[in-house]
Design a protein around this motif. Structure first.
Motif, PDB file in Angstrom:
ATOM      1  N   LEU A  45       0.842  -1.193   0.000  1.00  0.00           N
ATOM      2  CA  LEU A  45       0.000   0.000   0.000  1.00  0.00           C
ATOM      3  C   LEU A  45       0.875   1.239   0.000  1.00  0.00           C
ATOM      4  O   LEU A  45       1.783   1.370   0.835  1.00  0.00           O
ATOM      5  N   VAL A  46       0.601   2.168  -0.930  1.00  0.00           N
ATOM      6  CA  VAL A  46       1.383   3.397  -1.064  1.00  0.00           C
ATOM      7  C   VAL A  46       0.434   4.547  -1.353  1.00  0.00           C
ATOM      8  O   VAL A  46      -0.513   4.406  -2.137  1.00  0.00           O
ATOM      9  N   GLY A  47       0.681   5.694  -0.736  1.00  0.00           N
ATOM     10  CA  GLY A  47      -0.098   6.889  -1.031  1.00  0.00           C
ATOM     11  C   GLY A  47       0.282   7.458  -2.388  1.00  0.00           C
ATOM     12  O   GLY A  47       1.420   7.316  -2.842  1.00  0.00           O
ATOM     13  N   ILE A  83      -1.015  -1.337  -4.317  1.00  0.00           N
ATOM     14  CA  ILE A  83      -2.246  -0.564  -4.166  1.00  0.00           C
ATOM     15  C   ILE A  83      -1.882   0.905  -3.987  1.00  0.00           C
ATOM     16  O   ILE A  83      -1.190   1.268  -3.031  1.00  0.00           O
ATOM     17  N   ILE A  84      -2.348   1.745  -4.906  1.00  0.00           N
ATOM     18  CA  ILE A  84      -2.151   3.184  -4.789  1.00  0.00           C
ATOM     19  C   ILE A  84      -3.422   3.782  -4.198  1.00  0.00           C
ATOM     20  O   ILE A  84      -4.518   3.565  -4.712  1.00  0.00           O
ATOM     21  N   ARG A 104      -1.260  -3.687 -10.575  1.00  0.00           N
ATOM     22  CA  ARG A 104      -1.605  -2.401  -9.968  1.00  0.00           C
ATOM     23  C   ARG A 104      -3.083  -2.377  -9.557  1.00  0.00           C
ATOM     24  O   ARG A 104      -3.952  -2.749 -10.349  1.00  0.00           O
ATOM     25  N   TRP A 105      -3.339  -1.919  -8.327  1.00  0.00           N
ATOM     26  CA  TRP A 105      -4.695  -1.699  -7.851  1.00  0.00           C
ATOM     27  C   TRP A 105      -4.822  -0.240  -7.441  1.00  0.00           C
ATOM     28  O   TRP A 105      -3.839   0.395  -7.040  1.00  0.00           O
ATOM     29  N   LEU A 106      -6.031   0.287  -7.521  1.00  0.00           N
ATOM     30  CA  LEU A 106      -6.324   1.647  -7.060  1.00  0.00           C
ATOM     31  C   LEU A 106      -7.352   1.584  -5.941  1.00  0.00           C
ATOM     32  O   LEU A 106      -8.380   0.916  -6.066  1.00  0.00           O
ATOM     33  N   LEU A 107      -7.053   2.264  -4.849  1.00  0.00           N
ATOM     34  CA  LEU A 107      -7.989   2.411  -3.732  1.00  0.00           C
ATOM     35  C   LEU A 107      -8.445   3.864  -3.704  1.00  0.00           C
ATOM     36  O   LEU A 107      -7.617   4.767  -3.544  1.00  0.00           O
ATOM     37  N   THR A 108      -9.741   4.085  -3.843  1.00  0.00           N
ATOM     38  CA  THR A 108     -10.213   5.453  -4.021  1.00  0.00           C
ATOM     39  C   THR A 108     -11.679   5.590  -3.614  1.00  0.00           C
ATOM     40  O   THR A 108     -12.275   4.656  -3.059  1.00  0.00           O
ATOM     41  N   THR A 109     -12.229   6.759  -3.885  1.00  0.00           N
ATOM     42  CA  THR A 109     -13.650   7.017  -3.672  1.00  0.00           C
ATOM     43  C   THR A 109     -14.391   6.808  -4.999  1.00  0.00           C
ATOM     44  O   THR A 109     -13.770   6.604  -6.043  1.00  0.00           O
ATOM     45  N   VAL A 125     -10.012  -1.697  -9.218  1.00  0.00           N
ATOM     46  CA  VAL A 125     -10.329  -0.384  -8.672  1.00  0.00           C
ATOM     47  C   VAL A 125     -11.241  -0.626  -7.475  1.00  0.00           C
ATOM     48  O   VAL A 125     -12.384  -1.053  -7.629  1.00  0.00           O
ATOM     49  N   LEU A 126     -10.718  -0.378  -6.278  1.00  0.00           N
ATOM     50  CA  LEU A 126     -11.449  -0.626  -5.044  1.00  0.00           C
ATOM     51  C   LEU A 126     -12.053   0.677  -4.548  1.00  0.00           C
ATOM     52  O   LEU A 126     -11.332   1.638  -4.249  1.00  0.00           O
ATOM     53  N   VAL A 127     -13.370   0.731  -4.481  1.00  0.00           N
ATOM     54  CA  VAL A 127     -14.066   1.924  -3.991  1.00  0.00           C
ATOM     55  C   VAL A 127     -14.533   1.649  -2.573  1.00  0.00           C
ATOM     56  O   VAL A 127     -15.382   0.790  -2.343  1.00  0.00           O
TER      57      VAL A 127
END
Length: 233
Positions: A45-47, A83-84, A104-109, A125-127
């Motif tokens: 996990l990385v910002g 995960i970004i 690559r995964w994206l964690l977002t709104t 893409v994880l919301v």
């Protein structure tokens, strides 16, 4: 599920200099230690700010082939998915990160996901958003990752995301390398930013081990859960 924060800082508690350039103070041993922790994890996990600072993720390369093979022997993928985390989803698609041979995964709104849903840039893409959609819901993140079979998370920064994770009681362990440099300056960032904690709400740590390698100290901490009390010493 366990989340381990892995970071290095100067002796005066800085993770970058006053120009906020990518850190260069860690030794080869510190890098090797970070690689070990990455390859033990199911995901990294990385910002998004940390990604922008370096333009690439912490991909493990050929010199660490034995560690990669150990992952394969454990039934894991050769490289853990990266995960970004970005509330806004505003990430430059031209970054070298998107050309790296990693998952690559994206964690977002929900709003942050709009630019990425139809693209192949991220495998997932994880919301996971709060009720008002303004931030990441970290309890929902735990549920979502557990559903995907994630048991161990390696968190590499940055400082704003670290503040959010500590506030959400999301971090379980901390590996901290103390490096023999003094950066100074109020503009030089520390490992945890945000608004800060009052003394009664500050996350508390239990020291598990100390290892000295030449001029660096490797400290391993357990982060006390908010429902736990540290016994008197």
């Amino acid at each position: 599920m366990k989340t381990t924060l892995v970071l290095a800082m100067t002796a005066d508690g800085k993770i970058a200099d006053v120009t906020k350039s990518p850190p260069t103070f860690g030794s080869d041993r510190d890098y090797a230690h970070m690689v070990e922790q990455i390859l033990l994890a199911d995901v990294v996990l990385v910002g998004s700010g940390t990604l922008l600072d370096g333009n690439e993720s912490s991909e493990v390369r050929e010199p660490d082939r034995a560690l990669i093979q150990a992952r394969i022997d454990r039934g894991q993928t050769p490289q853990p998915p990266q995960i970004i985390c970005s509330r806004s989803g505003k990430i430059d698609p031209q970054l070298p990160f998107f050309s790296q041979p990693i998952e690559r995964w994206l964690l977002t709104t929900k709003k942050g996901s709009l630019d990425w849903i139809e693209r192949a840039s991220f495998g997932r893409v994880l919301v996971c958003e709060t009720a008002d959609g303004s931030d990441i819901d970290w309890q929902a993140v735990k549920v979502k990752l557990a559903e995907l079979g994630v048991e161990n998370i390696c968190f590499l920064g940055g400082s704003e995301l670290a503040a959010s994770l500590f506030a959400a009681d999301f971090i379980d362990e901390l590996w901290l390398t103390i490096c023999p440099f003094i950066y100074g300056g109020s503009a030089a960032p520390s490992p945890v930013s945000g608004v800060g904690f009052t003394s009664d709400l500050a996350p508390r740590l239990r020291l598990l081990s100390v290892d000295r390698v030449e001029q660096e100290l490797f400290l391993h901490y357990q982060v006390e859960k908010k429902s736990e009390d540290i016994p008197p010493t």
